[in-house]
Design a protein around this motif. Sequence first.
Motif, mmCIF file in Angstrom:
data_model
loop_
_atom_site.group_PDB
_atom_site.id
_atom_site.type_symbol
_atom_site.label_atom_id
_atom_site.label_comp_id
_atom_site.label_asym_id
_atom_site.label_seq_id
_atom_site.Cartn_x
_atom_site.Cartn_y
_atom_site.Cartn_z
ATOM 1 N N ALA A 128 0.832 -1.200 0.000
ATOM 2 C CA ALA A 128 0.000 0.000 0.000
ATOM 3 C C ALA A 128 0.870 1.255 0.000
ATOM 4 N N LYS A 129 1.971 1.224 0.764
ATOM 5 C CA LYS A 129 2.838 2.398 0.822
ATOM 6 C C LYS A 129 3.561 2.623 -0.494
ATOM 7 N N ILE A 130 3.930 1.512 -1.182
ATOM 8 C CA ILE A 130 4.589 1.674 -2.479
ATOM 9 C C ILE A 130 3.606 2.275 -3.476
ATOM 10 N N GLU A 131 2.339 1.803 -3.465
ATOM 11 C CA GLU A 131 1.364 2.285 -4.437
ATOM 12 C C GLU A 131 1.012 3.738 -4.198
ATOM 13 N N SER A 132 0.963 4.157 -2.914
ATOM 14 C CA SER A 132 0.642 5.560 -2.663
ATOM 15 C C SER A 132 1.871 6.458 -2.794
#
Lengths: 135, 81, 251
Positions: A128-132
């Motif tokens: 999730a952190k990579i995508e955001s």
Amino acid sequence: MTVTEFIVSRLNYWIYIILMMIGLFAMISKKNLIKKLIGMSIFQTAIILFYVSLGVKEGSNIPILEHSVSHAAEHGEIIRAEDYANPLPHVLMLTAIVVGVATLGVGLAIVQKIHKEFGTIEEPEILAKIESGDG
Amino acid sequence: MIWQFDLIILGLLIVAAVLSLRSTDLLSATMIFGVYSFLMCLLWAEMAAVDVAFTEAAVGAGASTMFLVSTVYNTTRKSSD
Amino acid sequence: MKTLGAIAVIITGALLLYASEDFPSWGDPHSPANQYRVSSHYVQNSFGETSVPNMVTAILADYRGYDTLFETVVIFTAGIAIIAILRGPIDKRVRLRLASERKMRETNLILAQTSRILVPVIQLFALYVIAHGHHSPGGGFQGGVIFGASLILLALSFQLQTALDRVSEKKAVTLAAIGILIYAGIGFVCLLAGGNFLDYSALQVLMPVGAIEARSHGILGVEIGVAFTVAAIMFAIYANLSSHGRMKGGL
């Protein structure tokens, strides 16, 4: 062949397969990265269990010559291969264990680096952190 | 090879592997994994692989548990699964 | 993901369990793996050819010398990789958090005094394991790990700095490289003495012993090299993992 004999002759292979599948399942489905590494280590020890099980001989000794035997061998007495456990799988697995702990160390170093970058070691949160774009 | 001894250790191995992966506290998972390594060491001593057992006792139950503990110390102790 | 993983694992496990019907019985002395002439040759002739009673040591360091040499290189590479991964500039945010979290730890008196007595004994035992690998279980890998564990015990019971004062990280990596150099160097000495690479029987021209004893001494030499590398890398891995690669603070 009685039921007990059949179970004893197969038990090691069954347990090796069960342990290997436990390790594989942990690597696929666990979300925590340290749990994945523990699963990898279980997978690895299962394979070592398989190799060592292949080298067992019924009624055999450990693959180290006693002093009296080595003394007799110097005077031309033949050492029988059936009396000693197969040493070749032991050699192959001995180095595999030490290399295994070195690779586990590399994996743990990567986990620490990931924790430093993202602040978490749970796979969905990292994704999730990579995508955001954070981290 | 002593098959009764083999049977007991193999049973305990499965229990240790499952408990280590089910525990949500990573420190206890690591400790149970150390127990798993030591059971493996006993199993290899029973199967006449003394050198392998010695290596596993030093590496598996000693060094690799220590590496896991230091990583748990430096990251986090909680696990979601 | 969980159900998909379970399906894949159950199918693979079922196939493997089905295939296990064809494995030889556990403990069968006449299974193909136990009857093949390579392992029978090792059991019957390794003592006559190397004068080492422990067959595992003889095979590890002599017959499969190449294998062990590059396994040692793998361990060395893993140690270097860990240093390369963890080293690097630290984020200011992280550094502030770490500084607030960790204070200097007090050394426990009982722990410190016990380990002060234990560490020399462990190190002596490690040297015994390395040197006595010809006649009992043991050898370079086991002795090296035990020696590395004694340094880890020192770092655990005092502080990481206490152990690093004895063996700094730079010294540890140098010792690891020296270990591989000893191993490969013995191989090259064999070449110079007229044999093949890692054929220790060629060393007899340098020692006042026959070809068989020369192989025994060559095995001891490479075991010492392996022990150097393994001990140094085990400590370097622990020092890096416990301190995030910063070499201070730590567990």
